[in-house]
Design an enzyme around this catalytic site. Structure first.
Site, PDB file in Angstrom:
ATOM      1  N   GLU A   1       0.865  -1.184   0.000  1.00 39.10           N
ATOM      2  CA  GLU A   1       0.000   0.000   0.000  1.00 39.10           C
ATOM      3  C   GLU A   1       0.894   1.224   0.000  1.00 39.10           C
ATOM      4  O   GLU A   1       2.046   1.153   0.423  1.00 39.10           O
ATOM      5  CB  GLU A   1      -0.839   0.054   1.282  1.00 39.10           C
ATOM      6  CG  GLU A   1      -1.996  -0.897   1.329  1.00 39.10           C
ATOM      7  CD  GLU A   1      -2.840  -0.649   2.579  1.00 39.10           C
ATOM      8  OE1 GLU A   1      -3.401   0.457   2.693  1.00 39.10           O
ATOM      9  OE2 GLU A   1      -2.892  -1.532   3.433  1.00 39.10           O
TER      10      GLU A   1
ATOM     11  N   LYS B   1       2.652   4.403   1.410  1.00 39.68           N
ATOM     12  CA  LYS B   1       2.931   4.872   2.768  1.00 39.68           C
ATOM     13  C   LYS B   1       2.533   6.339   2.793  1.00 39.68           C
ATOM     14  O   LYS B   1       3.240   7.212   2.299  1.00 39.68           O
ATOM     15  CB  LYS B   1       4.404   4.694   3.123  1.00 39.68           C
ATOM     16  CG  LYS B   1       4.706   5.148   4.542  1.00 39.68           C
ATOM     17  CD  LYS B   1       6.029   4.611   5.034  1.00 39.68           C
ATOM     18  CE  LYS B   1       6.648   5.495   6.092  1.00 39.68           C
ATOM     19  NZ  LYS B   1       5.732   6.023   7.097  1.00 39.68           N
TER      20      LYS B   1
ATOM     21  N   ASP C   1       1.818  10.020   3.775  1.00 34.85           N
ATOM     22  CA  ASP C   1       2.625  10.933   4.576  1.00 34.85           C
ATOM     23  C   ASP C   1       1.704  11.900   5.310  1.00 34.85           C
ATOM     24  O   ASP C   1       1.498  13.031   4.899  1.00 34.85           O
ATOM     25  CB  ASP C   1       3.584  11.698   3.662  1.00 34.85           C
ATOM     26  CG  ASP C   1       4.716  12.335   4.449  1.00 34.85           C
ATOM     27  OD1 ASP C   1       4.822  12.070   5.661  1.00 34.85           O
ATOM     28  OD2 ASP C   1       5.481  13.101   3.855  1.00 34.85           O
TER      29      ASP C   1
ATOM     30  N   TYR D   1      -6.233   2.040   6.766  1.00 33.82           N
ATOM     31  CA  TYR D   1      -5.496   0.884   6.251  1.00 33.82           C
ATOM     32  C   TYR D   1      -5.402  -0.311   7.201  1.00 33.82           C
ATOM     33  O   TYR D   1      -4.835  -1.320   6.840  1.00 33.82           O
ATOM     34  CB  TYR D   1      -4.092   1.294   5.791  1.00 33.82           C
ATOM     35  CG  TYR D   1      -3.346   2.223   6.750  1.00 33.82           C
ATOM     36  CD1 TYR D   1      -2.966   1.793   8.013  1.00 33.82           C
ATOM     37  CD2 TYR D   1      -3.031   3.520   6.363  1.00 33.82           C
ATOM     38  CE1 TYR D   1      -2.280   2.648   8.866  1.00 33.82           C
ATOM     39  CE2 TYR D   1      -2.345   4.380   7.209  1.00 33.82           C
ATOM     40  CZ  TYR D   1      -1.973   3.936   8.473  1.00 33.82           C
ATOM     41  OH  TYR D   1      -1.302   4.763   9.311  1.00 33.82           O
TER      42      TYR D   1
ATOM     43  N   LYS E   1      10.999   2.976   2.093  1.00 31.60           N
ATOM     44  CA  LYS E   1      10.922   4.419   1.870  1.00 31.60           C
ATOM     45  C   LYS E   1      11.516   4.844   0.529  1.00 31.60           C
ATOM     46  O   LYS E   1      12.427   4.206   0.013  1.00 31.60           O
ATOM     47  CB  LYS E   1      11.681   5.138   2.989  1.00 31.60           C
ATOM     48  CG  LYS E   1      11.219   4.748   4.385  1.00 31.60           C
ATOM     49  CD  LYS E   1      10.328   5.777   4.980  1.00 31.60           C
ATOM     50  CE  LYS E   1      11.150   6.872   5.595  1.00 31.60           C
ATOM     51  NZ  LYS E   1      10.336   7.711   6.469  1.00 31.60           N
TER      52      LYS E   1
ATOM     53  N   CYS F   1       8.215  48.499  -7.606  1.00 37.72           N
ATOM     54  CA  CYS F   1       7.685  47.333  -8.310  1.00 37.72           C
ATOM     55  C   CYS F   1       8.514  47.056  -9.566  1.00 37.72           C
ATOM     56  O   CYS F   1       8.734  47.960 -10.378  1.00 37.72           O
ATOM     57  CB  CYS F   1       6.230  47.576  -8.686  1.00 37.72           C
ATOM     58  SG  CYS F   1       5.552  46.279  -9.734  1.00 37.72           S
TER      59      CYS F   1
ATOM     60  N   CYS G   1       6.121  47.868 -12.755  1.00 41.94           N
ATOM     61  CA  CYS G   1       5.566  49.180 -13.100  1.00 41.94           C
ATOM     62  C   CYS G   1       6.249  50.320 -12.364  1.00 41.94           C
ATOM     63  O   CYS G   1       5.864  51.471 -12.535  1.00 41.94           O
ATOM     64  CB  CYS G   1       4.071  49.213 -12.816  1.00 41.94           C
ATOM     65  SG  CYS G   1       3.702  49.286 -11.060  1.00 41.94           S
TER      66      CYS G   1
ATOM     67  N   CYS H   1       2.463  45.725  -4.558  1.00 40.10           N
ATOM     68  CA  CYS H   1       2.495  46.838  -5.494  1.00 40.10           C
ATOM     69  C   CYS H   1       1.103  47.464  -5.423  1.00 40.10           C
ATOM     70  O   CYS H   1       0.114  46.795  -5.698  1.00 40.10           O
ATOM     71  CB  CYS H   1       2.779  46.333  -6.912  1.00 40.10           C
ATOM     72  SG  CYS H   1       2.432  47.598  -8.140  1.00 40.10           S
TER      73      CYS H   1
ATOM     74  N   CYS I   1      -0.635  48.445 -12.978  1.00 45.74           N
ATOM     75  CA  CYS I   1       0.515  47.542 -13.067  1.00 45.74           C
ATOM     76  C   CYS I   1       0.196  46.408 -14.036  1.00 45.74           C
ATOM     77  O   CYS I   1      -0.825  45.739 -13.890  1.00 45.74           O
ATOM     78  CB  CYS I   1       0.831  46.981 -11.682  1.00 45.74           C
ATOM     79  SG  CYS I   1       2.188  45.809 -11.704  1.00 45.74           S
TER      80      CYS I   1
HETATM   81  S1  IVH Z   1       0.142  -0.157   8.501  1.00 42.31           S
HETATM   82  C1  IVH Z   1       2.235  -0.783  12.967  1.00 42.31           C
HETATM   83  N1  IVH Z   1      -0.157   1.081   6.235  1.00 42.31           N
HETATM   84  O1  IVH Z   1       3.558   4.863   8.599  1.00 42.31           O
HETATM   85  C2  IVH Z   1       1.560   0.254  12.169  1.00 42.31           C
HETATM   86  N2  IVH Z   1       0.911   2.215   7.993  1.00 42.31           N
HETATM   87  O2  IVH Z   1       6.335   4.748   9.470  1.00 42.31           O
HETATM   88  C3  IVH Z   1       0.822  -0.388  11.051  1.00 42.31           C
HETATM   89  N3  IVH Z   1       1.540   4.547   7.423  1.00 42.31           N
HETATM   90  O3  IVH Z   1       2.897   4.325  11.979  1.00 42.31           O
HETATM   91  C4  IVH Z   1       0.415   0.561  10.070  1.00 42.31           C
HETATM   92  N4  IVH Z   1       0.768   4.509   5.407  1.00 42.31           N
HETATM   93  O4  IVH Z   1       1.186   5.647  10.615  1.00 42.31           O
HETATM   94  C5  IVH Z   1       0.320   1.135   7.483  1.00 42.31           C
HETATM   95  N5  IVH Z   1      -0.548   2.043   4.180  1.00 42.31           N
HETATM   96  C6  IVH Z   1      -0.073   2.133   5.424  1.00 42.31           C
HETATM   97  C7  IVH Z   1       0.540   3.299   5.922  1.00 42.31           C
HETATM   98  C8  IVH Z   1       1.027   3.302   7.216  1.00 42.31           C
HETATM   99  C9  IVH Z   1       1.344   5.230   6.314  1.00 42.31           C
HETATM  100  C10 IVH Z   1       2.188   5.101   8.623  1.00 42.31           C
HETATM  101  C11 IVH Z   1       1.705   4.549   9.918  1.00 42.31           C
HETATM  102  C12 IVH Z   1       2.930   4.050  10.632  1.00 42.31           C
HETATM  103  C13 IVH Z   1       4.000   4.782   9.920  1.00 42.31           C
HETATM  104  C14 IVH Z   1       5.308   4.035  10.035  1.00 42.31           C
END
Ligand code: IVH
Length: 684
Positions: free
Chosen positions: A123, A125, A127, A237, A333, A424, A427, A442, A448
């Site tokens: 899945e 990750k 942010d 998730y 990552k 500016c 102008c 400005c 302008c």
């Molecule tokens: S599973 C044990 N799925 O990334 C935690 N986490 O760096 C199980 N995160 O603490 C989480 N996307 O907050 C899971 N698709 C995803 C995620 C995800 C982002 C976060 C989560 C976790 C952190 C770890």
């Protein structure tokens, strides 16, 4: 959490400030709610801003009438702590990271050595900020942030402001356990983040640096109404207690969450090349990773890697947890989207609203798959904060679609400090910085070239001069062809019919229609004309108030700050803004030029002994619910009447609110006419 905002209904016609403030407050809340919680904005950003400015102006003039939780006080407010704690029944663990392919393969080998070939599922990750939702009997009871994994912060009211969080689980054939614990991520989409910053920038407020921190700060607000104003989204998730749900795999959990009404990775990846699907083996794992990395910048939200999960919960249990992180999960990552480059020089950009933004011109560098050549520095304070000088080597960061940022100076180049120009670059007008803004502007709004398009768009808009047939692209064509250099030039277009006809996709009909529209606009109300000038802080209502006082264009040009400040509903900020605007070295001749083309309908100024209530005396008593007493009295005076504190036989009307006492009695004794607040409103 406050009650869910409702539509504010029609705007009251009364000029009463309290009624206007109430309506504007309700309207802005409602539009915010539509925008952020429902993602269905009903009005344009420009219209929203105009309402916001009107409310700000009224609140400045009448601070006592402002609502404590007014929308004007919320935008740009920082994060606060002090939320109640929330215990996680099942700890929220962290995940082991892999920073490169070798580390990911080593992880896979370790677990395969233990349990053999495993089925994996990936899945994004996300942010954002991880959160937990607790449902009891199908209803959302509690929501918390991760915190230290054991105790987070209770953000239940805040989470409920996010549209994609179901308050009630879908009633499907899929039975939910009595208690259901769902985990996921709260985030801000790239485009929402950009829009939020654009708005802050327009309002002269500080912009946010990145979506993740903004999401975190926005969710963790004591006042959930602030959260509701931020464009938060969420994705879910994990089912933390899958055994209570009869779930046996990650894939099954995602399907169950979807059925219950959660947004999951399946929805998040719909329409992309990525899919939530199981696979086995190192080769497929790397294939997935490369596919995710390739899609990263296409996704409308930020991801900083890919989470690899062992699909089968039984195998997960077998692998177990080591040193705080489960062995069955891996955060694979992406390399950071940061690169070093040289800031060659700093240039100024003038935006449509006159905001002057310094921009770092960079030696081209590839960051996150995109070549970056410049980065906004936002304002002079930011340059100072970074200590940036032309020639310095800098670290540049690019967060998805979000404009590139200079993070820090990594190696000073020994150049001279950047001096913010006084004039500016487009102008040559002298730049201004208002006391309550970080932005430098400005002021030459009407002349302008950088502001021309925006100025003409506003001038011709429906609520201003109401000139139809001038969509943005048409205005741009007229500007590009040199036919229009200012709003005043619009009135000379009838002499340039031939040139207009020649424009791409124009022709006779369109040119004639526009000429007719422009001719029609020669006799606007003075209020519309003043509003059309696009003076900062002067929305439609304020323009109306000013028009009523100044009476004519000449009156506007002659008005002093003092005079404007005396108008009910106009405060010192607006007064200053108006006087500065009309006497700007470029604006003044332009307004004079416009004056030759348009004749705003004269507004009669009221002299003593004139007005609807001339010769009448009003007494207000009891608790008024529709207006404050101060307001009701001001309205009487505005109409030439007198407001008095005591009842006599000369009193024309006693306006009785709730719990009226002795004055009401006296009025009855003297036979003075007693009316209700509604009756009074009707008289206006
Ligand atoms: S599973 C044990 N799925 O990334 C935690 N986490 O760096 C199980 N995160 O603490 C989480 N996307 O907050 C899971 N698709 C995803 C995620 C995800 C982002 C976060 C989560 C976790 C952190 C770890």
């Amino acid at each position: 959490m406050g009650p869910e905002p409702t539509s504010p209904g029609a705007r009251p016609k009364l000029k009463d400030a309290q009624a206007q403030i109430d309506w504007l407050t309700a309207a802005l809340r409602w539009y915010n709610h539509l925008y952020y919680a429902k993602a269905q904005p009903e009005i344009s950003d420009a219209d929203f801003d105009a309402l916001m400015r009107e409310l700000e102006a009224l609140e400045k003039k009448y601070p006592l009438l402002a609502h404590a939780d007014s929308p004007t006080r919320m935008v740009g407010a920082g994060a606060r702590s002090g939320l109640p704690p929330m215990e996680h029944r099942i700890p929220m663990l962290s995940i082991e990271n892999a920073m490169n392919e070798a580390e990911a393969l080593a992880w896979l080998k370790r677990i395969s050595d233990d349990v053999g070939d495993v089925e994996l599922i990936c899945e994004p990750k996300y942010d954002g900020l991880s959160c937990e939702l607790v449902y009891e009997n199908g209803t959302l009871k509690l929501a918390g942030t991760r915190g230290d994994g054991k105790t987070g912060e209770d953000v239940t009211p805040n989470i409920k402001t996010i549209a994609s969080v179901p308050v009630h689980l879908n009633d499907t054939s899929r039975k939910a356990p009595r208690r259901l614990e769902i985990r996921g991520e709260v985030y801000i989409a790239k485009s929402d983040f950009a829009k939020l910053n654009e708005r802050l920038e327009r309002e002269g407020l500080k912009t946010y640096v990145n979506p993740r921190n903004t999401a975190s700060g926005s969710l963790r607000q004591i006042d959930a109404r602030i959260s509701a104003q931020r464009p938060l989204s969420a994705v879910w998730y994990q089912v933390a207690n899958p055994e209570d749900c009869g779930l046996t795999s990650v894939k099954g959990a995602i399907a169950a969450m979807r059925d219950w009404g959660f947004r999951t990775s399946a929805e998040m990846l719909a329409g992309t090349k990525l899919k939530v699907q199981t696979f086995t083996g190192a080769e497929k794992l790397l294939e997935q990773y490369r596919a995710y990395a390739g899609q990263r910048n296409e996704l409308p939200y930020e991801i900083d890697g890919m989470v690899v999960k062992v699909n089968d919960f039984a195998v997960q249990s077998e692998l177990g947890v080591r040193s705080k992180s489960p062995r069955y999960l891996l955060a694979f990552k992406f390399p950071p989207q940061e690169r070093e480059t040289v800031c060659e020089r700093i240039e100024l950009q003038v935006g449509r609203t006159g905001a002057v933004t310094p921009v770092a011109i960079l030696a081209p560098v590839k960051v996150g798959g995109v070549t970056v050549t410049h980065a906004s520095l936002h304002n002079a304070d930011e340059i100072e904060r970074l200590g940036l000088k032309p020639g310095d080597t800098v670290m540049v960061h690019r967060a998805g679609d979000v404009i590139p940022q200079v993070l820090k100076v990594t190696n000073p180049g020994g150049g001279n400090a950047f001096k913010f120009p006084k004039r500016c670059p487009r102008c040559d007008s002298e730049l201004v910085k208002l006391a309550d803004e970080v932005v430098i502007r400005c002021p030459n709004h009407l002349g302008c070239p950088a502001q021309m398009l925006g100025a003409i768009e506003h001038f011709t808009s429906r609520t201003a001069m109401n000139i139809e047939g001038l969509a943005e692209k048409n205005i741009q064509q007229l500007i590009d062809a040199g036919l229009v250099k200012s709003t005043a030039d619009l009135y000379a277009l009838k002499n340039k019919r031939d040139a207009m006809i020649e424009l791409e996709r124009w022709g006779e009909k369109k040119a004639d229609k526009l000429i007719a529209e422009i001719e029609k606009s020669r006799t606007p109300t003075l209020a519309r004309f003043i509003y059309a000038l696009g003076i900062r802080n002067v929305g439609e209502t304020v323009a109306g108030l000013i028009a009523g006082d100044v009476g004519s264009i000449d009156g506007l040009m002659a008005a002093t700050e003092e005079q404007l400040n005396d108008i009910d509903g106009v405060g010192p900020v607006i007064a200053g803004s108006v006087v500065r605007f009309v006497h700007d070295e470029h604006n003044e001749p332009l307004i004079r030029q416009l004056q030759r083309h348009v004749s705003p309908q004269a507004v009669k100024k009221m002299a003593a002994g004139e007005g609807k209530f001339a010769g009448m005396t009003f007494v207000f008593t009891g608790a008024l619910t529709k207006f404050t007493r101060e307001y009701a009295e001001a309205m009487v005076r505005d109409r030439g009447g007198k407001a008095s504190g005591s009842v006599s036989k000369n009193t024309s009307y006693v306006v009785a609110g709730e719990k009226a006492g002795s004055k009401l009695k006296k009025a009855n004794e003297l036979g003075v006419k007693v009316i209700s607040e509604d009756d009074f409103a009707a008289l206006l």
